[in-house]
Design a protein around this motif. Sequence first.
Motif, short mmCIF file in Angstrom:
data_model
loop_
_atom_site.label_atom_id
_atom_site.label_comp_id
_atom_site.label_asym_id
_atom_site.label_seq_id
_atom_site.Cartn_x
_atom_site.Cartn_y
_atom_site.Cartn_z
N HIS A 103 25.70 51.34 90.93
CA HIS A 103 26.94 51.84 90.31
C HIS A 103 28.08 50.81 90.37
N ARG B 97 30.46 59.22 89.96
CA ARG B 97 29.94 59.01 91.32
C ARG B 97 31.15 59.07 92.26
N GLU C 272 30.25 56.51 95.49
CA GLU C 272 28.95 55.89 95.79
C GLU C 272 28.95 54.38 95.52
N HIS D 293 21.27 52.80 97.00
CA HIS D 293 21.95 54.01 96.51
C HIS D 293 22.13 54.99 97.66
N PHE D 294 23.12 55.87 97.50
CA PHE D 294 23.26 57.05 98.35
C PHE D 294 22.98 58.25 97.44
N GLU E 27 17.02 55.56 97.88
CA GLU E 27 17.92 56.72 97.73
C GLU E 27 18.04 57.35 99.11
ZN LIG Z 1 23.08 56.12 92.89
#
Ligand SMILES: [Zn+2]
Length: 414
Positions: free
Chosen positions: A135, A146, A158, A253-254, A364
């Motif tokens: 992102h 996000r 994020e 990513h979160f 993730e």
């Molecule tokens: Zn993400």
Amino acid sequence: MCDHKFTFIMNFFCFVVLLLFSPVLLATTPKEPWTSPPRWASLARFNDTITATELEKLLQTVYVPDGSWKSWITITPETAFIKPSPGEAQRIQLSLAASPQECQPVPRYWKAPQERSPLPGKPLAGLTIALDPGHLGGAWAKMEERWFKIGHTHPVEEGTMTFYEALLIANRLRSLGATVQLTKTHLGPTTPLRPSMLRQAAIDQFHEEGRTTWTHRQLKWLEEILFYRTAEIHYRAQRVNQELRPDLVICLHFDAEEWGDAKHPQLIPSNRFHILISGNFNGSELRKENDRYIMLRKLLGQVHDEEVGIANAIAKAFEATTSLPPFTYHNPTKARPALKENPYLWNRNLLASRLMEAPVIFCEAYSMNDPLIFQRIQLGDYDGTRLIQGKKFPSIYREYADAVTQGLVNYFGK
Ligand SMILES: [Zn+2]
């Protein structure tokens, strides 16, 4: 400045402005300005690098498990015949190796583990890793959806979090001997394209979906998605393939559950972790010529075993460090298990992982709107541990960084 010169400059300026905004130029803007057409002939470099058995196995078990590849590819023991477009009589021919022993080396820019030379105490020496913070973050976080905020707490963004995470991981990996590159060095976009430049592409997409009317708001929304997702990921992938050319890409990513209204988000207990690797293209995705080409380029690059090996090692390290349970997909058209014995690994067709030719591990981690994780995010980064809900926790950023680092050491340091 004399008048004559001034008039000339003004005329020239008007000419440039007219040229920039002329309908002729707008009409010649490529339909999808973030990408270039498939280069089918370039697949010839993969001649004799794979057997018919292995090609069919990868298609059927990893890349197109719904079997729709059969509409486009015919495999004989010696040749794979590939249809570039529906109805096109001419087929691309890929020559296949008669046996695994007769396979030619796969042309690729990334090094397999046996091609590297780790040094004592530097288990990642010789390895070039690109970190891809997911992102845009910062001022763009709201546009890319996000972002959420509860009352007077810090907003959760994020893209800002993944960028900080990438910097932490980069330091750890460099100290272990790796060469580390980031796909972006600042918050915000890397692509020079902007939503307003993607109006025609958005209109084209509406037409392709069979829509004839839309509101200004819907058009703006689609222009923005094409910018922050499609164009941005294409731009980063192009940099990875043409400039960075790493041995491995880690997308950071979160995760989160749907939080609803960003100003009154829902906190949902749902902490988890999973890793995605490329695969599981479905029939409707394969109908797009570019996606078919990219799927084959990814498959023929033979990254899958490497992706599974690295993802498996990182997932085990994550499990050991965090005890997070695996996230489970229940819809096989979306994702399918990538490794029977590891429930954290999934094959899913994501833009970033299919476009980048090196092995790509897509992490993730956590769920940002889980009540505990939300509290941990609010505390930011810190030394040592803090007491949260009666339990001591390290900073969520350091925990993430330690798990990724440990996984890579376990895999490459062996
Ligand atoms: Zn993400």
